[in-house]
Design a protein around this motif. Structure first.
Motif, PDB file in Angstrom:
ATOM      1  N   ASP A   1      35.821  14.345   7.349  1.00  0.00           N
ATOM      2  CA  ASP A   1      36.218  14.277   6.102  1.00  0.00           C
ATOM      3  C   ASP A   1      35.117  15.398   5.080  1.00  0.00           C
ATOM      4  OD1 ASP A   1      37.152  13.693   3.387  1.00  0.00           O
ATOM      5  OD2 ASP A   1      35.952  11.815   3.479  1.00  0.00           O
ATOM      6  N   LEU A   2      35.711  16.358   4.282  1.00  0.00           N
ATOM      7  CA  LEU A   2      35.007  17.478   3.872  1.00  0.00           C
ATOM      8  C   LEU A   2      34.880  17.014   2.440  1.00  0.00           C
ATOM      9  CD1 LEU A   2      36.445  20.562   5.353  1.00  0.00           C
ATOM     10  CD2 LEU A   2      34.429  19.005   6.097  1.00  0.00           C
ATOM     11  N   ASN A   3      35.627  16.037   2.001  1.00  0.00           N
ATOM     12  CA  ASN A   3      35.772  15.795   0.353  1.00  0.00           C
ATOM     13  C   ASN A   3      34.414  15.400  -0.191  1.00  0.00           C
ATOM     14  OD1 ASN A   3      38.641  15.576  -0.711  1.00  0.00           O
ATOM     15  ND2 ASN A   3      38.772  14.446   1.329  1.00  0.00           N
ATOM     16  N   PRO A   4      33.437  14.728   0.223  1.00  0.00           N
ATOM     17  CA  PRO A   4      32.133  14.462  -0.371  1.00  0.00           C
ATOM     18  C   PRO A   4      31.517  16.104  -0.655  1.00  0.00           C
ATOM     19  CG  PRO A   4      32.387  13.166   1.292  1.00  0.00           C
ATOM     20  CD  PRO A   4      33.472  13.954   1.605  1.00  0.00           C
TER      21      PRO A   4
ATOM     22  N   GLU B   1      27.845  13.117  12.565  1.00  0.00           N
ATOM     23  CA  GLU B   1      27.927  12.039  13.517  1.00  0.00           C
ATOM     24  C   GLU B   1      28.580  10.883  12.730  1.00  0.00           C
ATOM     25  OE1 GLU B   1      23.848  10.800  14.324  1.00  0.00           O
ATOM     26  OE2 GLU B   1      23.617  12.651  15.666  1.00  0.00           O
ATOM     27  N   GLY B   2      28.539  10.971  11.321  1.00  0.00           N
ATOM     28  CA  GLY B   2      29.381   9.878  10.679  1.00  0.00           C
ATOM     29  C   GLY B   2      30.748  10.253  10.277  1.00  0.00           C
ATOM     30  N   GLY B   3      31.276  11.357  10.657  1.00  0.00           N
ATOM     31  CA  GLY B   3      32.485  11.866  10.230  1.00  0.00           C
ATOM     32  C   GLY B   3      32.877  12.573   9.142  1.00  0.00           C
ATOM     33  N   GLN B   4      31.624  13.208   8.489  1.00  0.00           N
ATOM     34  CA  GLN B   4      31.951  13.747   7.102  1.00  0.00           C
ATOM     35  C   GLN B   4      30.756  14.956   7.114  1.00  0.00           C
ATOM     36  OE1 GLN B   4      31.084  11.197   3.757  1.00  0.00           O
ATOM     37  NE2 GLN B   4      28.857  10.956   4.620  1.00  0.00           N
ATOM     38  N   LEU B   5      31.043  15.494   5.910  1.00  0.00           N
ATOM     39  CA  LEU B   5      29.997  16.349   5.406  1.00  0.00           C
ATOM     40  C   LEU B   5      29.716  16.104   3.917  1.00  0.00           C
ATOM     41  CD1 LEU B   5      30.849  20.308   6.709  1.00  0.00           C
ATOM     42  CD2 LEU B   5      28.993  18.445   7.225  1.00  0.00           C
ATOM     43  N   SER B   6      28.435  15.606   3.548  1.00  0.00           N
ATOM     44  CA  SER B   6      28.169  15.131   2.253  1.00  0.00           C
ATOM     45  C   SER B   6      27.566  16.268   1.466  1.00  0.00           C
ATOM     46  CB  SER B   6      27.385  13.962   2.383  1.00  0.00           C
ATOM     47  OG  SER B   6      25.978  14.452   2.734  1.00  0.00           O
ATOM     48  N   ALA B   7      27.349  15.843   0.166  1.00  0.00           N
ATOM     49  CA  ALA B   7      26.638  16.528  -0.980  1.00  0.00           C
ATOM     50  C   ALA B   7      25.184  16.782  -0.541  1.00  0.00           C
ATOM     51  CB  ALA B   7      26.763  16.186  -2.246  1.00  0.00           C
ATOM     52  N   ALA B   8      24.709  15.814   0.241  1.00  0.00           N
ATOM     53  CA  ALA B   8      23.319  16.037   0.515  1.00  0.00           C
ATOM     54  C   ALA B   8      22.954  17.141   1.556  1.00  0.00           C
ATOM     55  CB  ALA B   8      23.012  14.628   1.323  1.00  0.00           C
ATOM     56  N   THR B   9      23.911  17.946   2.171  1.00  0.00           N
ATOM     57  CA  THR B   9      23.865  18.985   3.079  1.00  0.00           C
ATOM     58  C   THR B   9      23.313  20.168   2.094  1.00  0.00           C
ATOM     59  OG1 THR B   9      26.239  19.573   3.009  1.00  0.00           O
ATOM     60  CG2 THR B   9      25.378  18.114   4.756  1.00  0.00           C
ATOM     61  N   LEU B  10      23.809  20.085   0.812  1.00  0.00           N
ATOM     62  CA  LEU B  10      23.645  21.361   0.102  1.00  0.00           C
ATOM     63  C   LEU B  10      22.425  21.685  -0.550  1.00  0.00           C
ATOM     64  CD1 LEU B  10      25.455  23.596  -1.550  1.00  0.00           C
ATOM     65  CD2 LEU B  10      25.715  21.768  -3.318  1.00  0.00           C
ATOM     66  N   GLN B  11      21.966  23.079  -0.237  1.00  0.00           N
ATOM     67  CA  GLN B  11      20.472  23.388  -0.684  1.00  0.00           C
ATOM     68  C   GLN B  11      20.706  24.239  -1.814  1.00  0.00           C
ATOM     69  OE1 GLN B  11      19.072  25.176   3.286  1.00  0.00           O
ATOM     70  NE2 GLN B  11      17.880  23.261   3.352  1.00  0.00           N
TER      71      GLN B  11
END
Length: 289
Positions: free
Chosen positions: A113-116, A168-178
């Motif tokens: 899920d890429l929505n976050p 690992e949790g099945g998503q990409l979150s806003a926390a990844t954004l630098q």
């Protein structure tokens, strides 16, 4: 702004692939994997372009009608190699139906899920359109293609360790954004260039491709007047830019272990199979060993 090199780089066609609308490719060993933005599969080929295998990313079938197919396709536009030889395919995010990714590990596919993340990126861009991705040092770099409103070409920098935890949790979150780094590209024959892919050469240099497509929409295609290959320095400044000949819309770039690039093009016509190209020489000002 950096100007184009005086002499174009000559593409040499190696093969014709079994799909149209090729959008990204990644080398792994003696093979490469290629995505198409209007398909639900990954295909594997030898480095010379011979078909080897196909892997289904999403179940079902897309409509044969061109307009319906465009509306319903996941629009996979970016493909990158992650640690342990896993692969990550990303939808463009240009519509609400294009916010899925697929993680491929040892032949197994998980939907991501890429929505976050994409909701956070949509706050920065008038028209989100992710078209490329690569791991570069301890970051994941995404290419935001500026072919929509605002012509916003940019590099989106994500934290690699956080990306791996998120997956690992099945998503990409806003926390990844630098951070987000705008990229100023010139026009080609009066048409604005926009990013289409990113790749790192074996000698560590970061390269990108961009195409000049006569459209102001991240959804609708336009006539392509040409493509370029460029190089970025460690500070993500453009330090070299060369036109590619002949005129094709290059959408995917990767490097073989010996340093030779592979590139794929999209004719925006489902009846035309995607060509596979190489460049026999990456001479200055593009190459920096």
């Amino acid at each position: 702004m950096l100007t184009l090199a005086a002499t174009p780089l000559q593409l040499r066609q190696l093969a014709t692939l079994r799909l149209s609308a090729a959008s990204a490719l990644v080398c792994q060993g003696h093979s490469f994997w290629v995505l198409a933005d209007d398909a639900l599969v990954l295909q594997r080929y030898s480095l010379s372009g011979d078909w080897q295998a196909e892997l289904t990313l999403l179940p079902g079938e897309l409509p044969s009608d061109a307009k319906l197919r465009k509306r319903r396709k996941p629009d996979f536009e970016a493909l990158m190699s992650l640690p342990a030889d896993s692969l990550l395919a990303l939808g463009s995010g240009s519509t609400e139906h294009r916010c899925r990714g697929c993680l491929v590990e040892a032949g197994n596919v998980r939907v991501i899920d890429l929505n976050p993340l994409y909701r956070a990126l949509a706050e920065h861009f008038q028209d989100l359109n992710i078209e490329g991705g690569v791991v570069y040092h301890q970051q994941v770099l995404l290419a935001q293609r500026g072919n929509g409103r605002g012509r916003e070409n940019a590099l989106v920098l994500l934290d690699l360790p956080q990306v791996l935890r998120d997956l690992e949790g099945g998503q990409l979150s806003a926390a990844t954004l630098q951070r987000i780094v705008p990229l100023q590209l010139p026009e080609l024959d009066g048409v604005q260039l926009s990013l289409t892919d990113l790749s790192v050469a074996p000698w560590g240099a970061l390269y990108f491709t961009a195409s000049a497509e006569a459209t102001d929409s991240s959804y609708l295609d336009g006539a392509c007047v040409g493509s370029v290959l460029g190089r970025l320095d460690a500070q993500l400044n453009i330090v070299a830019l060369s036109r590619l000949a002949p005129v094709v819309k290059i959408e995917g770039l990767t490097f073989q272990a010996d340093g030779r690039p592979l590139l794929v093009a999209d004719a925006d016509d489902p009846a035309i199979a995607a060509p596979l190209f190489t460049l026999d020489e990456l001479s200055e000002p593009v190459r920096s060993d």
